[in-house]
Design a protein around this motif. Structure first.
Motif, PDB file in Angstrom:
ATOM      1  N   UNK A   1       4.981   2.719  -1.928  1.00  0.00           N
ATOM      2  CA  UNK A   1       6.676   3.356  -2.682  1.00  0.00           C
ATOM      3  C   UNK A   1       7.034   2.098  -2.521  1.00  0.00           C
TER       4      UNK A   1
ATOM      5  N   UNK B   1       9.216   0.695  -3.784  1.00  0.00           N
ATOM      6  CA  UNK B   1      11.153   0.955  -4.096  1.00  0.00           C
ATOM      7  C   UNK B   1      12.127   0.417  -3.218  1.00  0.00           C
ATOM      8  N   UNK B   2      11.860   1.278  -1.828  1.00  0.00           N
ATOM      9  CA  UNK B   2      12.785   1.217  -0.854  1.00  0.00           C
ATOM     10  C   UNK B   2      13.419  -0.303   0.117  1.00  0.00           C
ATOM     11  N   UNK B   3      14.154  -1.313   0.168  1.00  0.00           N
ATOM     12  CA  UNK B   3      13.813  -2.001   0.755  1.00  0.00           C
ATOM     13  C   UNK B   3      13.901  -2.394   2.218  1.00  0.00           C
ATOM     14  N   UNK B   4      12.625  -3.050   2.594  1.00  0.00           N
ATOM     15  CA  UNK B   4      12.110  -2.943   3.832  1.00  0.00           C
ATOM     16  C   UNK B   4      11.476  -1.709   4.187  1.00  0.00           C
ATOM     17  N   UNK B   5      10.969  -1.264   3.259  1.00  0.00           N
ATOM     18  CA  UNK B   5      10.187   0.288   3.584  1.00  0.00           C
ATOM     19  C   UNK B   5       9.035  -0.223   2.829  1.00  0.00           C
ATOM     20  N   UNK B   6       7.790   0.273   3.464  1.00  0.00           N
ATOM     21  CA  UNK B   6       6.282   0.181   2.661  1.00  0.00           C
ATOM     22  C   UNK B   6       6.010   1.661   2.503  1.00  0.00           C
ATOM     23  N   UNK B   7       5.388   2.680   1.759  1.00  0.00           N
ATOM     24  CA  UNK B   7       4.485   3.412   1.902  1.00  0.00           C
ATOM     25  C   UNK B   7       3.149   3.549   1.302  1.00  0.00           C
TER      26      UNK B   7
ATOM     27  N   UNK C   1       5.769   1.973   6.610  1.00  0.00           N
ATOM     28  CA  UNK C   1       6.817   1.690   8.318  1.00  0.00           C
ATOM     29  C   UNK C   1       7.983   0.718   7.207  1.00  0.00           C
ATOM     30  N   UNK C   2       9.372   0.715   8.575  1.00  0.00           N
ATOM     31  CA  UNK C   2      10.175  -0.240   8.490  1.00  0.00           C
ATOM     32  C   UNK C   2      10.310  -1.194   8.718  1.00  0.00           C
TER      33      UNK C   2
ATOM     34  N   UNK D   1      13.091  -3.535   8.548  1.00  0.00           N
ATOM     35  CA  UNK D   1      14.877  -3.040   8.217  1.00  0.00           C
ATOM     36  C   UNK D   1      15.210  -3.604   9.824  1.00  0.00           C
ATOM     37  N   UNK D   2      16.052  -4.785  10.379  1.00  0.00           N
ATOM     38  CA  UNK D   2      15.436  -5.610  11.743  1.00  0.00           C
ATOM     39  C   UNK D   2      16.446  -4.100  12.669  1.00  0.00           C
TER      40      UNK D   2
ATOM     41  N   UNK E   1      15.452  -1.511  13.227  1.00  0.00           N
ATOM     42  CA  UNK E   1      15.084  -0.142  13.503  1.00  0.00           C
ATOM     43  C   UNK E   1      13.994  -0.331  12.806  1.00  0.00           C
TER      44      UNK E   1
END
Lengths: 189, 198
Positions: free
Chosen positions: B124, B126-132, B144-145, B147-148, B150
């Motif tokens: 996935x 789809x979400x900015x700064x995240x990957x699964x 993984x997140x 986001x700076x 976070x």
């Protein structure tokens, strides 16, 4: 004559104001998201929330659904958003204002945030760190997973219950009273 | 006596010449081998690829063993060979064996490989700064997140008993390497996703 005409006009103005207020409030919705704990106390070490597998946590509040187009979009709960979010996890109550970035824009808006895709929740992003902004314990959530960075881990249900914020009964009471007043005034005329 | 002395001197010189010659031959032979002196195909670092997609073993020998990347990084690696390897690699084939990729603190490269081995993984982005990456059979995932401020990573494997859960906050205030750690995890998960064509 003049008085009754004025009463009617006032009544209509107040009614239209009430309708306008109702329309504006229709964009505000109540929501509830439930999460299920998959790993908790039973893993050995105690967690901050005294939660065990199978326990449920709940997030609820209100937000302006105009942020969503066709059920898709991001809803922010940070400072100035006008939206509210509370997470009830075991013995703890977590508020949106406890998020590390509630009042700090890091280029992606103020957090927490919910991201929807075609009506389904796909990302519940909040990061609360013990002692910061009054957070009683660590709580991290992104995608649909939440944890305490320790032994507790769970997942949010992507199906979010969303209901319209009910119009206060007082609005209708005031409106019907004014309408009645207008009717009386017209009869006297 | 003089004759004996002359004979000894001659023998000594001959001995030195013979020794020097042998050393020279030996050096020439070494020059034909790899820097660690071992014949490439005998080093074994690529043996795990003998049953993999045809062609990968040869590329591995060319890349790893001929350059001795498994022992000493003496020569710049041939990126062309590596690119060919990645191009030829299919789901289930391992990464180039001799490349030691830094590992994510939440999930190892071996665990990621195991997630993609059954061919049921999905990613996935789809979400900015995240990957699964999720493996549906059985349920386990790594995400993984990035986001700076976070940064966080997770790994959950419901197949183990008890269930494996690693959840780490990388954005530790006392640690300025959060972004780097997060990038290592992102790159590792990204590579696993690419390995299954996602």
């Amino acid at each position: 004559m003049w008085v009754s005409s004025k009463i009617i006009r006032t009544a209509l103005a107040v009614l239209s104001l009430g309708v306008a207020t109702t329309s504006a409030q229709a964009a505000m919705v109540n929501f509830t998201v439930t999460g299920t704990v998959l790993v908790g106390e039973e893993s050995g070490s105690g967690n901050d929330y005294l939660l065990s597998a199978g326990d449920t946590i709940t997030a609820y509040g209100t937000f302006d659904d105009s942020a969503l187009v066709g059920g898709t979009g991001s809803v922010l709960f940070g400072l100035g958003s006008g939206n509210s979010l509370t997470i009830s996890a075991g013995t703890a109550t977590l508020l949106a204002s406890m998020d590390q970035n509630y009042d700090v824009d890091i280029g992606f808006g103020y957090f927490p945030q919910l991201v929807f895709d075609a009506g389904l929740l796909v990302d519940f992003d909040t990061l609360m760190v013990y002692g910061q902004n009054g957070a009683p314990a660590d709580f991290d959530s992104y995608f649909l997973g939440f944890s305490d960075f320790g032994s507790m881990y769970g997942e949010w249900n992507p199906n979010v219950q969303i209901t319209a914020v009910p119009v206060p009964a007082a609005i209708w009471l005031l409106g019907s009273g004014l309408l009645g007043l207008a009717g009386v005034a017209r009869r006297r005329k | 006596m003089k004759l004996v002395k002359s004979l000894i001197q001659t023998l000594a010189v001959a001995g030195i010449v013979v020794f020097a010659g042998m050393t020279g031959v030996s050096s020439s032979a070494m020059a034909m081998m790899t820097p660690d002196g071992e014949t490439p195909a005998n080093e074994g670092v690529c043996d795990g690829l003998k049953g993999a997609t045809p062609g990968l073993y040869g590329l591995c020998v060319a890349y790893c063993e001929a350059q001795d990347l498994d022992t000493i990084d003496k020569e710049p690696p041939s990126e062309k060979i590596l690119a060919n390897y990645e191009k030829k690699r299919q789901a289930g084939d391992p990464d180039m064996p001799c490349i030691q990729k830094p590992e994510c603190s939440c999930v190892s490269n071996a665990e990621l490989s195991a997630m993609t081995a059954d061919g049921m993984g999905s990613c996935n982005r789809l979400i900015t700064n995240k990957l699964t990456i999720t493996d549906n059979g059985p349920l386990n995932f790594a995400d993984i997140n990035t986001t700076p401020g976070r940064e966080a990573c997770r790994f959950v494997d419901t197949e183990t008993s008890p269930i494996t859960v690693r959840s780490q906050r990388l954005a530790d205030d006392a640690d300025s390497t959060a972004a780097q750690k997060a990038e290592v995890c992102r790159a590792a998960i990204d590579a696993a996703c690419l390995a299954i064509g996602q």
